[in-house]
Design a protein around this motif. Structure first.
Motif, short mmCIF file in Angstrom:
data_model
loop_
_atom_site.label_atom_id
_atom_site.label_comp_id
_atom_site.label_asym_id
_atom_site.label_seq_id
_atom_site.Cartn_x
_atom_site.Cartn_y
_atom_site.Cartn_z
N VAL A 144 126.52 -40.99 33.07
CA VAL A 144 126.07 -40.81 31.94
C VAL A 144 125.26 -39.59 32.04
CG1 VAL A 144 123.49 -41.51 30.66
CG2 VAL A 144 124.66 -43.25 32.09
N GLN A 145 125.83 -39.03 30.65
CA GLN A 145 125.08 -37.18 30.52
C GLN A 145 124.59 -36.88 30.01
OE1 GLN A 145 129.15 -35.58 29.33
NE2 GLN A 145 129.50 -37.62 28.25
N LEU A 146 123.32 -37.85 29.44
CA LEU A 146 121.83 -37.35 29.24
C LEU A 146 121.33 -38.04 29.48
CD1 LEU A 146 122.82 -38.09 25.29
CD2 LEU A 146 122.61 -35.49 26.43
N GLY A 187 134.62 -38.93 25.58
CA GLY A 187 135.45 -37.68 24.68
C GLY A 187 135.04 -37.81 23.08
N VAL A 188 134.37 -37.90 23.16
CA VAL A 188 134.19 -37.43 21.55
C VAL A 188 133.89 -36.18 21.23
CG1 VAL A 188 133.57 -38.70 18.67
CG2 VAL A 188 133.94 -39.12 20.49
N PHE A 189 133.02 -35.73 21.99
CA PHE A 189 132.31 -34.50 21.61
C PHE A 189 132.24 -33.88 22.92
CE2 PHE A 189 129.49 -37.32 19.45
CZ PHE A 189 129.51 -36.88 18.05
N ASP A 190 132.30 -32.46 23.11
CA ASP A 190 132.30 -31.61 24.17
C ASP A 190 131.15 -31.26 24.85
OD1 ASP A 190 130.98 -29.27 22.65
OD2 ASP A 190 133.04 -28.54 21.87
N GLN A 191 131.12 -30.62 26.23
CA GLN A 191 129.97 -30.25 26.86
C GLN A 191 129.27 -29.28 26.12
OE1 GLN A 191 129.19 -31.72 29.74
NE2 GLN A 191 127.66 -31.36 29.44
N ILE A 194 127.16 -31.33 23.97
CA ILE A 194 126.25 -32.56 23.58
C ILE A 194 124.85 -31.42 24.63
CG2 ILE A 194 125.87 -33.84 26.35
CD1 ILE A 194 129.22 -34.36 25.77
N ASN A 195 124.79 -30.02 24.94
CA ASN A 195 124.10 -29.73 25.67
C ASN A 195 122.75 -29.62 24.10
OD1 ASN A 195 124.75 -29.23 27.76
ND2 ASN A 195 125.71 -27.81 27.91
N MET A 196 122.89 -29.69 23.06
CA MET A 196 122.53 -29.38 22.29
C MET A 196 121.17 -29.75 22.35
SD MET A 196 124.62 -27.13 19.94
CE MET A 196 123.36 -27.14 18.53
N ILE A 197 121.99 -31.75 22.57
CA ILE A 197 121.15 -33.22 22.49
C ILE A 197 119.68 -33.02 22.79
CG2 ILE A 197 121.26 -35.28 21.81
CD1 ILE A 197 124.67 -34.87 21.95
N ASP A 198 118.86 -33.60 22.41
CA ASP A 198 117.54 -33.94 23.30
C ASP A 198 117.66 -35.30 23.09
OD1 ASP A 198 114.98 -34.47 23.92
OD2 ASP A 198 113.68 -33.56 22.29
N GLU A 416 120.39 -34.51 13.99
CA GLU A 416 119.79 -34.87 14.65
C GLU A 416 120.15 -35.62 16.42
OE1 GLU A 416 116.50 -34.79 13.93
OE2 GLU A 416 116.89 -34.33 11.43
N ASP A 417 119.22 -35.56 16.35
CA ASP A 417 119.78 -36.12 18.19
C ASP A 417 120.82 -37.37 17.89
OD1 ASP A 417 118.90 -33.42 19.31
OD2 ASP A 417 116.48 -34.02 19.03
N TYR A 418 120.25 -38.48 17.38
CA TYR A 418 121.15 -39.58 17.24
C TYR A 418 121.80 -40.19 16.64
CZ TYR A 418 118.11 -39.34 12.65
OH TYR A 418 117.13 -39.37 11.85
N GLN A 419 122.43 -39.20 15.81
CA GLN A 419 123.90 -38.97 14.72
C GLN A 419 124.95 -38.90 15.67
OE1 GLN A 419 122.49 -35.62 11.61
NE2 GLN A 419 121.78 -37.19 10.52
N TYR A 420 124.78 -38.83 17.26
CA TYR A 420 126.15 -38.78 17.71
C TYR A 420 127.03 -39.93 18.32
CZ TYR A 420 124.56 -33.82 18.27
OH TYR A 420 124.34 -32.58 18.16
N GLY A 421 126.32 -40.81 17.78
CA GLY A 421 126.97 -42.37 17.54
C GLY A 421 126.16 -42.77 19.41
#
Length: 574
Positions: A144-146, A187-191, A194-198, A416-421
């Motif tokens: 898990v990345q988050l 494999g959809v978003f780069d690092q 991902i680092n910008m997501i809260d 928004e932080d919940y719009q990344y699938g």
């Protein structure tokens, strides 16, 4: 003289001839006698010998007369016999039951759990009590990345009073829950993105309510409750519920009547696509009743359920009539009982209820009630023995506007932080559900209990491609074993069948076609064991996900692998 003799002879001969001629007219004829049954003599037909035998033997020995003499001598004694009584049976004294307990434990993944339950009798009629519970984890799921930590805390206090004619209770509580939208598609978003997501989610709630129950009165009782629920992203919801129950006797039967009011109002700061806010508000008024008839082994309930819906946002009004029938019949005492029924209702969906089932929804969902047109069921239940009971049930449910959890589209232009699938939406559809369920309860002895449950589902949808995230099979096994006076153990096994979901990526220039996702079925095995050091103090150890399965209950949201936890429990009285 000769003439005289001649006359006599002639007369005699004439009479003889005349008699012989008239024999043909005699009523006694020769007949054949057929013997149907041979004669069988019985004892009663025999002649009994009534002569008594005589004994003339001169050598018969004559009995001698014997005389007994007892020489009794008085003896002085002070012995007094005691009255007989049954011997006492040694039995174990009953276990001391305590009104309060405190338990806590720590484990892998930085899991922390604690619970405090309090109850105190102020006097013979008044009680005060409350509880506090906490469960949290520091996360650490592999891959898990988050942040995948979570925390759930609840607090409640209550006061109750029991009088001769009625009893009542009031309580108030609060809860705080925090989760994370950590389920990113691979494999959809780069690092950098991902680092910008809260991914943090925080839910807060407050509620106050009470109930009252009457003894031997037409009004049986009632409940009232208000709940405020919201999140840290300006979402808020208010809900007020009130209901009351009546029992009107008619001859030897009763008519049961229930009245209820359910008010719901809430809002979200925005919807999933645009920044326009979402508001919802529904008020339902319900009146249900049934006539109950009990005749020997037959119990019959005949009634209807009336619901009026007022949508405060659209100002639409609707009136519903639902069936409310149920019957049961004892075919063979408690061994075989058949039952059937058909019921319906308008189910009030709320943001609070949705987050308790799936905490990873986005704060942009549409809230609307579900019209359960009918829920028809048929089953058999009973006891195979004093230690084994069973229940087999088949159901067919028709829901209009049933909510289904479905992955939100992943957006390459997410704001928004919940719009990344990594969150879920609610979609509504008309769903018909056919299910067959079975349950078996086995009390092997007073120290060992086992319960087995299973259910198969088949869904039919109108608009949606699948009945999203609904399993085809579910099952569970629970066991509880008191090994000895000090040792105890237990376990559980959960099975969840396959579910379907759908993923879609929305880009700034082009959208991808939806991809069907099949979530694998999984087992989750858990066990615990404990030792009672004293009547008040005990220790325990727990193991969860023993099979170490990295399964997903929701798409892209894997769970923690094998978990171990140890703790202690203390019981006490004030």
């Amino acid at each position: 003289m000769k003439i005289t003799y001649s006359f006599l002879v002639t007369t005699i001969l004439s009479l003889s001839f005349s008699f012989s001629q008239n024999r043909e007219k005699d009523t006694i004829d020769s007949q054949t006698v057929n013997v149907v049954k041979p004669y069988t003599p019985t004892i009663s037909d025999a002649f009994k010998i009534k002569d008594n035998p005589s004994l003339e033997d001169k050598n018969t020995i004559q009995k001698k007369e014997v005389r007994y003499n007892i020489f009794s001598i008085p003896v002085a004694s002070t012995f007094t016999p005691a009255k007989g009584k049954a011997a006492n049976v040694d039995k174990r004294p009953p276990a001391k039951l305590y009104d309060n307990y405190l338990t806590g434990g720590v484990g892998s993944f930085t899991n922390i759990m604690g619970e405090l339950y309090l109850n105190h009798a102020l006097n013979n009629t008044e009680n005060v009590g409350g509880y506090f519970s906490h469960h949290s984890s520091g996360g650490g799921i592999e891959g898990v990345q988050l942040d995948d930590s979570f925390s759930k805390t609840a607090l409640n206090a209550n006061y109750s009073q029991k009088l001769s004619d009625f009893s009542w209770k009031i309580d108030l509580g609060a809860d705080l829950q925090s989760y994370n939208w950590y389920g990113l598609p691979e494999g959809v978003f780069d690092q950098t993105e991902i680092n910008m997501i809260d991914p943090s989610i925080s839910y807060t709630g407050f509620e106050v309510g009470g109930n009252i129950n009457f003894e031997d009165a037409i009004i049986e009782g009632g409940n009232v409750r208000f709940r405020r629920f919201g999140d840290a992203r300006d979402s808020g919801e208010n809900r007020f519920l009130a209901d009351t129950r009546f029992a009107i006797p008619i001859l030897d039967e009763e008519i049961k009547i229930g009245l209820r009011v359910d008010y719901l109002n809430g809002n979200f700061d925005r919807n999933y696509i645009t920044e326009e806010g979402l508001n919802y508000g529904n008020t339902t008024f319900g009146a249900s009743g049934y006539y109950e008839m009990i005749e020997d082994d037959l119990t019959l309930q005949l009634g209807l359920n009336f619901v009026y819906l007022r949508d405060s946002e659209t100002e639409d009004n609707e009136f519903y009539i639902f069936p409310n029938f149920e019957a049961s019949y004892r075919l063979v005492d408690d061994i075989l009982i058949s039952y059937a029924g058909i019921k319906g209702d308008l189910i009030q969906n709320s943001f609070y209820d949705i987050t308790q089932e799936n905490p990873f929804v986005s704060p942009t969902v549409l809230i609307a009630p579900t019209d359960r047109s009918y829920d028809a069921y048929l089953g058999l239940k009973g006891r195979l023995s004093n230690n084994v009971s069973y229940n087999i049930k088949g159901r067919y449910i028709a829901d209009r506007f049933k909510p289904l959890f479905k992955l939100n589209d992943a957006q390459t232009f997410a704001e928004e932080d919940y719009q990344y699938g990594n969150s879920f939406n609610l979609v509504y559809d008309n769903v018909k559900t056919l299910s067959v369920a079975g349950e078996l309860n086995i009390a092997v002895n007073r120290n060992f209990n086992l319960r087995i449950q299973g259910e198969y589902f088949n869904y039919s949808t109108t608009n949606e491609r699948e009945a999203w995230n609904l399993p085809d099979i579910t099952g569970n096994v629970f066991l509880d074993y008191q090994i000895s006076e000090k040792w105890f153990a237990g376990g559980s096994l959960y099975y969840m069948g396959q579910r379907k979901d759908e993923f879609q990526l929305d880009g700034t220039l082009v959208d991808t076609d939806p991809t069907l996702i099949t979530l694998d079925a999984y087992f989750d095995a858990n066990a615990h064991v404990g030792y009672k050091i004293t009547d008040q103090f005990s220790v325990f150890a727990k193991a969860n996900n023993i099979a170490n399965n990295n399964y997903q209950r929701w798409a892209n949201f894997p769970v923690q692998n094998f978990q171990a936890l140890a703790g202690a429990t203390y019981q006490f009285d004030f």
